[in-house]
Design a protein around this motif. Structure first.
Motif, PDB file in Angstrom:
ATOM      1  N   LYS A   4      45.239  12.625   2.676  1.00 21.73           N
ATOM      2  CA  LYS A   4      46.661  12.888   2.902  1.00 21.73           C
ATOM      3  C   LYS A   4      47.520  11.630   2.729  1.00 21.73           C
ATOM      4  O   LYS A   4      48.704  11.633   3.030  1.00 21.73           O
ATOM      5  CB  LYS A   4      46.872  13.506   4.278  1.00 21.73           C
TER       6      LYS A   4
ATOM      7  N   LEU B  99      53.627  13.465   4.104  1.00 19.70           N
ATOM      8  CA  LEU B  99      52.418  14.041   3.509  1.00 19.70           C
ATOM      9  C   LEU B  99      52.286  13.454   2.106  1.00 19.70           C
ATOM     10  O   LEU B  99      52.544  14.110   1.101  1.00 19.70           O
ATOM     11  CB  LEU B  99      52.472  15.562   3.468  1.00 19.70           C
ATOM     12  N   THR B 100      51.928  12.181   2.068  1.00 23.47           N
ATOM     13  CA  THR B 100      51.804  11.459   0.800  1.00 23.47           C
ATOM     14  C   THR B 100      50.398  11.690   0.248  1.00 23.47           C
ATOM     15  O   THR B 100      49.591  10.776   0.125  1.00 23.47           O
ATOM     16  CB  THR B 100      52.092   9.968   1.020  1.00 23.47           C
ATOM     17  N   SER B 101      50.138  12.932  -0.104  1.00 25.47           N
ATOM     18  CA  SER B 101      48.791  13.410  -0.339  1.00 25.47           C
ATOM     19  C   SER B 101      48.236  13.057  -1.715  1.00 25.47           C
ATOM     20  O   SER B 101      48.950  13.049  -2.713  1.00 25.47           O
ATOM     21  CB  SER B 101      48.777  14.933  -0.157  1.00 25.47           C
TER      22      SER B 101
ATOM     23  N   ASP C  28      46.307  18.367  -2.179  1.00 23.01           N
ATOM     24  CA  ASP C  28      46.627  19.295  -1.096  1.00 23.01           C
ATOM     25  C   ASP C  28      46.893  20.663  -1.677  1.00 23.01           C
ATOM     26  O   ASP C  28      47.696  20.790  -2.602  1.00 23.01           O
ATOM     27  CB  ASP C  28      47.856  18.819  -0.321  1.00 23.01           C
TER      28      ASP C  28
ATOM     29  N   TYR D 111      48.430  23.182  -0.301  1.00 29.51           N
ATOM     30  CA  TYR D 111      49.807  23.624  -0.064  1.00 29.51           C
ATOM     31  C   TYR D 111      50.627  22.557   0.653  1.00 29.51           C
ATOM     32  O   TYR D 111      51.466  21.921   0.058  1.00 29.51           O
ATOM     33  CB  TYR D 111      49.830  24.941   0.716  1.00 29.51           C
ATOM     34  N   GLY D 112      50.386  22.339   1.945  1.00 28.96           N
ATOM     35  CA  GLY D 112      51.177  21.377   2.704  1.00 28.96           C
ATOM     36  C   GLY D 112      51.898  22.016   3.872  1.00 28.96           C
ATOM     37  O   GLY D 112      53.125  21.899   4.004  1.00 28.96           O
TER      38      GLY D 112
ATOM     39  N   VAL E 294      54.298  20.115   6.192  1.00 31.80           N
ATOM     40  CA  VAL E 294      55.658  19.907   5.681  1.00 31.80           C
ATOM     41  C   VAL E 294      56.586  20.975   6.242  1.00 31.80           C
ATOM     42  O   VAL E 294      57.702  20.681   6.689  1.00 31.80           O
ATOM     43  CB  VAL E 294      55.675  19.928   4.143  1.00 31.80           C
TER      44      VAL E 294
ATOM     45  N   THR F 278      61.214  14.850   4.509  1.00 35.70           N
ATOM     46  CA  THR F 278      59.806  14.642   4.180  1.00 35.70           C
ATOM     47  C   THR F 278      59.641  13.570   3.125  1.00 35.70           C
ATOM     48  O   THR F 278      60.406  13.501   2.159  1.00 35.70           O
ATOM     49  CB  THR F 278      59.181  15.949   3.640  1.00 35.70           C
TER      50      THR F 278
ATOM     51  N   CYS G 157      56.771  12.721   0.467  1.00 32.62           N
ATOM     52  CA  CYS G 157      55.585  13.367  -0.080  1.00 32.62           C
ATOM     53  C   CYS G 157      55.254  12.784  -1.448  1.00 32.62           C
ATOM     54  O   CYS G 157      55.931  11.880  -1.931  1.00 32.62           O
ATOM     55  CB  CYS G 157      55.789  14.878  -0.191  1.00 32.62           C
TER      56      CYS G 157
ATOM     57  N   LEU H  63      53.679  20.456  -3.449  1.00 36.80           N
ATOM     58  CA  LEU H  63      54.618  19.678  -2.638  1.00 36.80           C
ATOM     59  C   LEU H  63      56.022  19.574  -3.236  1.00 36.80           C
ATOM     60  O   LEU H  63      57.009  19.674  -2.500  1.00 36.80           O
ATOM     61  CB  LEU H  63      54.037  18.293  -2.348  1.00 36.80           C
TER      62      LEU H  63
ATOM     63  N   THR I 216      60.121  11.647  -2.861  1.00 36.02           N
ATOM     64  CA  THR I 216      58.854  11.920  -3.533  1.00 36.02           C
ATOM     65  C   THR I 216      58.338  10.671  -4.223  1.00 36.02           C
ATOM     66  O   THR I 216      59.083  10.006  -4.947  1.00 36.02           O
ATOM     67  CB  THR I 216      59.017  13.048  -4.572  1.00 36.02           C
TER      68      THR I 216
END
Length: 269
Positions: free
Chosen positions: A74, A152-154, A157, A159-160, A163, A173, A175, A181, A192
């Motif tokens: 994540k 959520l700097t995934s 993932d 879905y998320g 978030v 957020t 991300c 995302l 982002t």
């Protein structure tokens, strides 16, 4: 799924539908019959606060939260290292982590050494990097209400969902552009970090060299965006309110129920 007995297929996101379409290119005889009845229906999420002004926010800190036991996939490792450096430089950040700090995932390759590094950083900043191995869901939602920014700097993932919970509590957020995302975090509701992905958002990580590049790009991107937030913190309120608005418009439980009822009514007609 291609059979006439299957009336409708539901995809969690546009990205999920596109991944299905890519897979079905191997089966042209079934592709159209399956995709024609595949609709995108994002999951429901109720708003948790009436408006941004209802959030009990600290005046002295910008509070960030990351939630998820698969911590490293994540982006938790990169995030924590960035927060450590920014705190050392005097930034008024406070990071809340809810995670068992699990590694061993297919993307990052993080293991005991990486986990030990994060634990050292948590110990280095008592009261500024706050770690819970686990919390009841209600406590997580209450934490989001007290935070400015969900993270959520995934690396990968499906879905998320965290978030949605953060946005429902008025959190903007931070991300990555991975998988679904970008569908959840438009520019007006967050920030982002662009990492190496293909045209539908699937991460491009093959081997140790690409893993190092991905991590470096992610860490630099997180630092750049957090510095931008620190330089203009008034954005947090505007984007947090926009995040709450998009939850009400796009994840309304009543509208979700109506959409499902319509699917079943059509199938039974």
């Amino acid at each position: 799924m291609a059979s006439s007995h299957c009336k409708q297929l539901l995809a969690l996101s546009r990205c999920a539908r596109e991944i299905q379409a890519r897979f079905l290119s191997r089966y042209p005889e079934w592709r159209s019959s399956i995709l024609d009845k595949t609709m995108v229906l994002h999951p429901p999420q109720a708003a948790l606060i009436p408006d941004y002004g209802a959030k009990p926010l600290a005046a002295d800190f910008i509070d960030l939260a990351i939630v998820g036991h698969k911590f490293f996939i994540k982006g938790g490792g990169e995030l924590t290292r960035v927060v450590d450096r920014l705190i050392e430089r005097g930034a008024p950040l406070r990071l809340h982590i809810v995670s068992r700090l699990e590694g061993g995932d297919h993307a990052t390759g993080a293991g005991p050494e990486e986990r030990a590094q994060i634990l050292r950083l948590i110990e280095k900043h008592p009261g500024r990097i706050i770690h819970f191995e686990k919390l009841p869901n209600e406590a997580v939602l209450s934490m989001f209400k007290r935070c400015h920014l969900g993270v959520l700097t995934s690396w990968a993932d499906t879905y998320g969902y965290s978030v949605l919970e953060g946005q429902a509590a008025g959190c903007s957020t931070l991300c990555t552009n991975v998988r679904a995302l970008p569908e959840l975090v438009p520019a007006e509701a967050g920030w982002t970090v662009n990492v190496p992905v293909d045209e539908i958002g699937v991460p491009q990580i093959r081997g140790t060299a690409q893993r190092r590049i991905f991590s470096s790009v992610l860490e630099r991107g997180i630092e750049r965006e957090l510095e931008q937030i620190l330089n203009a913190p008034d954005q947090l309120e505007r984007k947090g309110q926009n995040a709450l608005t998009r939850i009400r418009k796009q994840h309304c439980p009543r509208r979700y129920r109506q959409a499902l009822e319509s699917v079943y009514a059509s199938a039974l007609a």
